[in-house]
Design a protein around this motif. Structure first.
Motif, PDB file in Angstrom:
ATOM      1  N   ASP A 104      -8.729  -8.953   5.018  1.00 14.99           N
ATOM      2  CA  ASP A 104      -8.736  -9.699   6.272  1.00 14.99           C
ATOM      3  C   ASP A 104      -7.458 -10.527   6.359  1.00 14.99           C
ATOM      4  OD1 ASP A 104      -9.098 -12.101   4.821  1.00 14.99           O
ATOM      5  OD2 ASP A 104     -11.260 -12.100   5.142  1.00 14.99           O
ATOM      6  N   GLY A 105      -7.254 -11.189   7.493  1.00 17.91           N
ATOM      7  CA  GLY A 105      -6.034 -11.954   7.712  1.00 17.91           C
ATOM      8  C   GLY A 105      -5.875 -13.138   6.781  1.00 17.91           C
ATOM      9  N   GLY A 106      -6.967 -13.592   6.163  1.00 19.52           N
ATOM     10  CA  GLY A 106      -6.907 -14.699   5.216  1.00 19.52           C
ATOM     11  C   GLY A 106      -6.561 -14.257   3.806  1.00 19.52           C
ATOM     12  N   GLY A 107      -6.410 -12.938   3.606  1.00 15.32           N
ATOM     13  CA  GLY A 107      -6.028 -12.423   2.297  1.00 15.32           C
ATOM     14  C   GLY A 107      -7.180 -11.952   1.425  1.00 15.32           C
ATOM     15  N   ALA A 108      -8.422 -12.062   1.906  1.00 19.40           N
ATOM     16  CA  ALA A 108      -9.567 -11.598   1.120  1.00 19.40           C
ATOM     17  C   ALA A 108      -9.627 -10.076   1.149  1.00 19.40           C
ATOM     18  CB  ALA A 108     -10.861 -12.192   1.667  1.00 19.40           C
ATOM     19  N   THR A 109      -9.716  -9.460  -0.030  1.00 21.75           N
ATOM     20  CA  THR A 109      -9.833  -8.007  -0.122  1.00 21.75           C
ATOM     21  C   THR A 109     -11.261  -7.609   0.245  1.00 21.75           C
ATOM     22  OG1 THR A 109      -8.127  -7.851  -1.817  1.00 21.75           O
ATOM     23  CG2 THR A 109      -9.687  -6.015  -1.660  1.00 21.75           C
ATOM     24  N   LEU A 110     -11.386  -6.732   1.235  1.00 24.59           N
ATOM     25  CA  LEU A 110     -12.687  -6.236   1.669  1.00 24.59           C
ATOM     26  C   LEU A 110     -13.074  -4.971   0.921  1.00 24.59           C
ATOM     27  CD1 LEU A 110     -12.287  -6.825   5.509  1.00 24.59           C
ATOM     28  CD2 LEU A 110     -13.265  -8.367   3.788  1.00 24.59           C
ATOM     29  N   GLU A 111     -12.091  -4.129   0.611  1.00 22.94           N
ATOM     30  CA  GLU A 111     -12.354  -2.889  -0.143  1.00 22.94           C
ATOM     31  C   GLU A 111     -11.045  -2.323  -0.667  1.00 22.94           C
ATOM     32  OE1 GLU A 111     -14.634  -0.332  -2.082  1.00 22.94           O
ATOM     33  OE2 GLU A 111     -15.608  -1.664  -0.662  1.00 22.94           O
ATOM     34  N   GLN A 112     -11.111  -1.757  -1.874  1.00 20.29           N
ATOM     35  CA  GLN A 112     -10.016  -0.960  -2.429  1.00 20.29           C
ATOM     36  C   GLN A 112     -10.584   0.430  -2.627  1.00 20.29           C
ATOM     37  OE1 GLN A 112      -9.050  -3.441  -5.888  1.00 20.29           O
ATOM     38  NE2 GLN A 112      -7.089  -3.850  -4.920  1.00 20.29           N
ATOM     39  N   LEU A 113      -9.895   1.432  -2.123  1.00 19.91           N
ATOM     40  CA  LEU A 113     -10.391   2.788  -2.228  1.00 19.91           C
ATOM     41  C   LEU A 113      -9.239   3.752  -2.423  1.00 19.91           C
ATOM     42  CD1 LEU A 113     -11.131   4.161   1.267  1.00 19.91           C
ATOM     43  CD2 LEU A 113     -10.742   1.745   0.988  1.00 19.91           C
ATOM     44  N   THR A 114      -9.550   4.898  -2.975  1.00 18.97           N
ATOM     45  CA  THR A 114      -8.552   5.956  -3.114  1.00 18.97           C
ATOM     46  C   THR A 114      -9.000   7.142  -2.278  1.00 18.97           C
ATOM     47  OG1 THR A 114      -9.618   6.791  -5.118  1.00 18.97           O
ATOM     48  CG2 THR A 114      -7.790   5.250  -5.417  1.00 18.97           C
ATOM     49  N   VAL A 115      -8.034   7.792  -1.658  1.00 17.25           N
ATOM     50  CA  VAL A 115      -8.314   8.928  -0.783  1.00 17.25           C
ATOM     51  C   VAL A 115      -7.407  10.076  -1.202  1.00 17.25           C
ATOM     52  CG1 VAL A 115      -8.361   9.726   1.596  1.00 17.25           C
ATOM     53  CG2 VAL A 115      -8.880   7.342   1.091  1.00 17.25           C
ATOM     54  N   ASN A 116      -8.004  11.227  -1.465  1.00 21.83           N
ATOM     55  CA  ASN A 116      -7.245  12.399  -1.884  1.00 21.83           C
ATOM     56  C   ASN A 116      -6.422  12.926  -0.710  1.00 21.83           C
ATOM     57  OD1 ASN A 116      -6.402  15.031  -2.513  1.00 21.83           O
ATOM     58  ND2 ASN A 116      -8.092  15.301  -3.935  1.00 21.83           N
ATOM     59  N   GLN A 117      -5.110  12.980  -0.877  1.00 26.35           N
ATOM     60  CA  GLN A 117      -4.227  13.440   0.202  1.00 26.35           C
ATOM     61  C   GLN A 117      -3.708  14.865   0.001  1.00 26.35           C
ATOM     62  OE1 GLN A 117      -1.202  10.341   0.679  1.00 26.35           O
ATOM     63  NE2 GLN A 117      -2.424   9.464   2.316  1.00 26.35           N
ATOM     64  N   VAL A 118      -4.280  15.612  -0.942  1.00 25.27           N
ATOM     65  CA  VAL A 118      -3.892  17.019  -1.085  1.00 25.27           C
ATOM     66  C   VAL A 118      -4.307  17.780   0.171  1.00 25.27           C
ATOM     67  CG1 VAL A 118      -4.285  19.156  -2.377  1.00 25.27           C
ATOM     68  CG2 VAL A 118      -3.942  17.001  -3.604  1.00 25.27           C
ATOM     69  N   GLU A 119      -5.532  17.514   0.624  1.00 25.49           N
ATOM     70  CA  GLU A 119      -6.030  18.121   1.860  1.00 25.49           C
ATOM     71  C   GLU A 119      -5.681  17.214   3.037  1.00 25.49           C
ATOM     72  OE1 GLU A 119      -7.426  21.126   1.963  1.00 25.49           O
ATOM     73  OE2 GLU A 119      -7.252  21.292  -0.206  1.00 25.49           O
ATOM     74  N   ALA A 120      -5.415  17.797   4.170  1.00 26.30           N
ATOM     75  CA  ALA A 120      -5.127  17.016   5.377  1.00 26.30           C
ATOM     76  C   ALA A 120      -6.354  16.218   5.792  1.00 26.30           C
ATOM     77  CB  ALA A 120      -4.697  17.946   6.508  1.00 26.30           C
ATOM     78  N   SER A 121      -6.139  15.092   6.449  1.00 26.14           N
ATOM     79  CA  SER A 121      -7.243  14.277   6.960  1.00 26.14           C
ATOM     80  C   SER A 121      -8.051  15.118   7.949  1.00 26.14           C
ATOM     81  CB  SER A 121      -6.702  13.005   7.607  1.00 26.14           C
ATOM     82  OG  SER A 121      -5.631  13.289   8.474  1.00 26.14           O
ATOM     83  N   ASP A 122      -9.408  15.112   7.794  1.00 28.56           N
ATOM     84  CA  ASP A 122     -10.191  16.046   8.596  1.00 28.56           C
ATOM     85  C   ASP A 122     -11.637  15.618   8.839  1.00 28.56           C
ATOM     86  OD1 ASP A 122     -11.293  16.412   6.086  1.00 28.56           O
ATOM     87  OD2 ASP A 122     -10.984  18.574   6.024  1.00 28.56           O
ATOM     88  N   ASP A 123     -11.980  14.335   8.700  1.00 30.07           N
ATOM     89  CA  ASP A 123     -13.356  13.920   8.969  1.00 30.07           C
ATOM     90  C   ASP A 123     -13.707  14.104  10.442  1.00 30.07           C
ATOM     91  OD1 ASP A 123     -13.981  13.262   6.364  1.00 30.07           O
ATOM     92  OD2 ASP A 123     -13.667  11.115   6.625  1.00 30.07           O
TER      93      ASP A 123
END
Length: 170
Positions: free
Chosen positions: A51-70
């Motif tokens: 958020d704008g105050g600097g609090a981390t809401l989530e850290q995640l990893t996303v595989n980018q070998v495949e194109a984005s497709d949801d």
């Protein structure tokens, strides 16, 4: 689309790009999604949402070998970013009272030394008040009425648009 940036990953890498969404409504649910072109020699890209105050809401990893497709919108493939990676559903991000900014960052930093040259790719991030992919967790019953939202549809910040920034040192 074709105006993306890429960086080679590095153990402890510090190159970072940022998408900043401002003027949001506290308590409103926001779905975030990112786009990129898939290719070999990509890796799990480390995203951080705060958020704008600097609090981390989530850290995640996303595989980018495949194109984005949801889901696809305007002929662009999008991958939903999950606010709670411990559940199988896609959860929205919700700002606390007093916060009106969501920040998405992508770094080239990895925690294990890669065995070859791998890359992360930054193109666009999209924010929406409804689930564009139809994969959200069901709302609790009865569902609360959300406050009014300042926009009437999704907002996309693309590489080079206002709200996109390559952070110093990157």
């Amino acid at each position: 689309n074709s105006d993306y940036r890429y960086r080679q990953v590095a153990l402890g890498g510090t190159d970072t790009v940022e998408w900043r969404f401002t003027g949001l409504v506290p308590g409103q649910e926001y779905f975030l999604s990112a786009s990129w072109k898939g290719a070999p020699y990509r890796i799990d890209a480390p995203f951080t949402v705060s958020d704008g105050g600097g609090a981390t809401l989530e850290q995640l990893t996303v595989n980018q070998v495949e194109a984005s497709d949801d889901f696809f919108a305007d002929d662009i493939g999008w991958e939903l970013l999950d606010a709670d990676t411990s559940t199988p559903e896609i959860d929205p991000f919700v700002l606390d009272a007093g916060e009106d900014t969501l920040i998405v960052q992508l770094s080239n930093g990895v925690t294990a030394s890669p065995d070859r040259a791998y890359y992360v790719v930054a193109d666009a991030v999209r924010i929406d008040t409804s689930d564009p992919g139809g994969t959200a967790a069901p709302a609790p019953s009865p569902a609360p009425v959300p406050p009014p939202t300042p926009t009437t549809g999704p907002l996309v910040i693309d590489n080079g648009d206002p709200g996109f920034e390559v952070l110093p040192g990157s």
